[in-house]
Write a protein that holds these residues in place. Structure first.
Motif, PDB file in Angstrom:
ATOM      1  N   GLN A   1       0.850  -1.183   0.000  1.00  0.00           N
ATOM      2  CA  GLN A   1       0.000   0.000   0.000  1.00  0.00           C
ATOM      3  C   GLN A   1       0.892   1.242   0.000  1.00  0.00           C
ATOM      4  O   GLN A   1       2.018   1.208   0.495  1.00  0.00           O
ATOM      5  CB  GLN A   1      -0.866  -0.016   1.267  1.00  0.00           C
ATOM      6  CG  GLN A   1      -1.887   1.076   1.360  1.00  0.00           C
ATOM      7  CD  GLN A   1      -2.673   0.963   2.663  1.00  0.00           C
ATOM      8  OE1 GLN A   1      -2.113   0.747   3.718  1.00  0.00           O
ATOM      9  NE2 GLN A   1      -3.975   1.105   2.565  1.00  0.00           N
ATOM     10  N   VAL A   2       0.383   2.327  -0.540  1.00  0.00           N
ATOM     11  CA  VAL A   2       1.098   3.606  -0.526  1.00  0.00           C
ATOM     12  C   VAL A   2       0.081   4.710  -0.258  1.00  0.00           C
ATOM     13  O   VAL A   2      -1.080   4.598  -0.636  1.00  0.00           O
ATOM     14  CB  VAL A   2       1.862   3.829  -1.863  1.00  0.00           C
ATOM     15  CG1 VAL A   2       0.925   4.006  -3.031  1.00  0.00           C
ATOM     16  CG2 VAL A   2       2.810   4.988  -1.766  1.00  0.00           C
ATOM     17  N   LYS A   3       0.513   5.749   0.430  1.00  0.00           N
ATOM     18  CA  LYS A   3      -0.359   6.907   0.691  1.00  0.00           C
ATOM     19  C   LYS A   3      -0.240   7.880  -0.464  1.00  0.00           C
ATOM     20  O   LYS A   3       0.843   8.116  -0.987  1.00  0.00           O
ATOM     21  CB  LYS A   3       0.045   7.615   1.988  1.00  0.00           C
ATOM     22  CG  LYS A   3      -0.135   6.788   3.229  1.00  0.00           C
ATOM     23  CD  LYS A   3      -1.578   6.727   3.622  1.00  0.00           C
ATOM     24  CE  LYS A   3      -1.729   5.978   4.935  1.00  0.00           C
ATOM     25  NZ  LYS A   3      -3.081   5.715   5.266  1.00  0.00           N
TER      26      LYS A   3
ATOM     27  N   LEU B   1       1.082  -0.772   4.566  1.00  0.00           N
ATOM     28  CA  LEU B   1       2.214   0.129   4.343  1.00  0.00           C
ATOM     29  C   LEU B   1       3.519  -0.554   4.743  1.00  0.00           C
ATOM     30  O   LEU B   1       3.601  -1.128   5.827  1.00  0.00           O
ATOM     31  CB  LEU B   1       2.041   1.407   5.164  1.00  0.00           C
ATOM     32  CG  LEU B   1       0.841   2.272   4.784  1.00  0.00           C
ATOM     33  CD1 LEU B   1       0.582   3.317   5.857  1.00  0.00           C
ATOM     34  CD2 LEU B   1       1.074   2.923   3.440  1.00  0.00           C
ATOM     35  N   PRO B   2       4.546  -0.494   3.892  1.00  0.00           N
ATOM     36  CA  PRO B   2       5.809  -1.159   4.212  1.00  0.00           C
ATOM     37  C   PRO B   2       6.429  -0.675   5.524  1.00  0.00           C
ATOM     38  O   PRO B   2       6.983  -1.464   6.265  1.00  0.00           O
ATOM     39  CB  PRO B   2       6.722  -0.817   3.037  1.00  0.00           C
ATOM     40  CG  PRO B   2       5.853  -0.331   1.962  1.00  0.00           C
ATOM     41  CD  PRO B   2       4.584   0.148   2.586  1.00  0.00           C
ATOM     42  N   GLU B   3       6.287   0.611   5.825  1.00  0.00           N
ATOM     43  CA  GLU B   3       6.896   1.152   7.044  1.00  0.00           C
ATOM     44  C   GLU B   3       6.191   0.675   8.310  1.00  0.00           C
ATOM     45  O   GLU B   3       6.722   0.831   9.408  1.00  0.00           O
ATOM     46  CB  GLU B   3       6.972   2.690   7.006  1.00  0.00           C
ATOM     47  CG  GLU B   3       5.647   3.378   6.843  1.00  0.00           C
ATOM     48  CD  GLU B   3       5.238   3.632   5.395  1.00  0.00           C
ATOM     49  OE1 GLU B   3       4.357   4.485   5.195  1.00  0.00           O
ATOM     50  OE2 GLU B   3       5.783   3.002   4.471  1.00  0.00           O
ATOM     51  N   LYS B   4       5.019   0.083   8.172  1.00  0.00           N
ATOM     52  CA  LYS B   4       4.307  -0.429   9.336  1.00  0.00           C
ATOM     53  C   LYS B   4       4.471  -1.945   9.509  1.00  0.00           C
ATOM     54  O   LYS B   4       3.857  -2.539  10.384  1.00  0.00           O
ATOM     55  CB  LYS B   4       2.830  -0.066   9.254  1.00  0.00           C
ATOM     56  CG  LYS B   4       2.586   1.421   9.410  1.00  0.00           C
ATOM     57  CD  LYS B   4       1.150   1.715   9.649  1.00  0.00           C
ATOM     58  CE  LYS B   4       0.970   3.202   9.910  1.00  0.00           C
ATOM     59  NZ  LYS B   4      -0.416   3.531  10.199  1.00  0.00           N
ATOM     60  N   LEU B   5       5.300  -2.554   8.674  1.00  0.00           N
ATOM     61  CA  LEU B   5       5.542  -3.985   8.763  1.00  0.00           C
ATOM     62  C   LEU B   5       6.332  -4.288  10.031  1.00  0.00           C
ATOM     63  O   LEU B   5       7.309  -3.623  10.352  1.00  0.00           O
ATOM     64  CB  LEU B   5       6.331  -4.466   7.537  1.00  0.00           C
ATOM     65  CG  LEU B   5       6.613  -5.953   7.473  1.00  0.00           C
ATOM     66  CD1 LEU B   5       5.318  -6.727   7.320  1.00  0.00           C
ATOM     67  CD2 LEU B   5       7.547  -6.254   6.324  1.00  0.00           C
ATOM     68  N   THR B   6       5.895  -5.284  10.782  1.00  0.00           N
ATOM     69  CA  THR B   6       6.577  -5.729  11.983  1.00  0.00           C
ATOM     70  C   THR B   6       6.775  -7.235  11.894  1.00  0.00           C
ATOM     71  O   THR B   6       6.189  -7.890  11.018  1.00  0.00           O
ATOM     72  CB  THR B   6       5.745  -5.420  13.250  1.00  0.00           C
ATOM     73  OG1 THR B   6       4.576  -6.270  13.261  1.00  0.00           O
ATOM     74  CG2 THR B   6       5.330  -3.957  13.309  1.00  0.00           C
TER      75      THR B   6
END
Length: 108
Positions: free
Chosen positions: A29-31, A100-105
């Motif tokens: 996903q992207v904003k 979102l890639p930055e929210k991947l944990t």
């Protein structure tokens, strides 16, 4: 008469050559910028395997995703029937939203 059990395999084929009935394609996903900065819009990241798939299908994949409300958020699914004449061996494509890639944990 017992039915055949489904099998799942992971492989690094070119999408056009993948020997599968259903291709499962993960999508990030992207904003996007929006008129209201407090409410950014989300959409699919149209690169990588998504872009490769888009080139193989007769339909505009990003427009189709938008029409169906698929924004690639975590766990969202979009099933697409492959039309005759498309250059895929698969009968269906299943897009799976990764968020979102930055929210991947490690837990998601």
């Amino acid at each position: 008469m017992p039915s055949a059990k489904p099998t799942v395999s992971v492989a690094a084929h070119a999408l056009a050559d993948a020997p599968a009935k259903v291709l499962i394609v993960p999508v990030w996903q992207v904003k996007e910028a929006s008129e209201d900065p407090k409410k950014p819009k989300s959409t699919v990241r149209a690169e990588g395997r998504f872009a490769e798939l888009d080139a193989l299908l007769a339909a505009d994949l990003k427009a189709l995703a938008k029409d169906e409300g698929f924004d690639a958020s975590v766990g969202k699914l979009l099933s697409i029937r492959v039309a005759q004449g498309d250059t895929l061996k698969a009968e269906r494509v299943l897009l799976v939203g990764l968020g979102l890639p930055e929210k991947l944990t490690p837990f998601r």
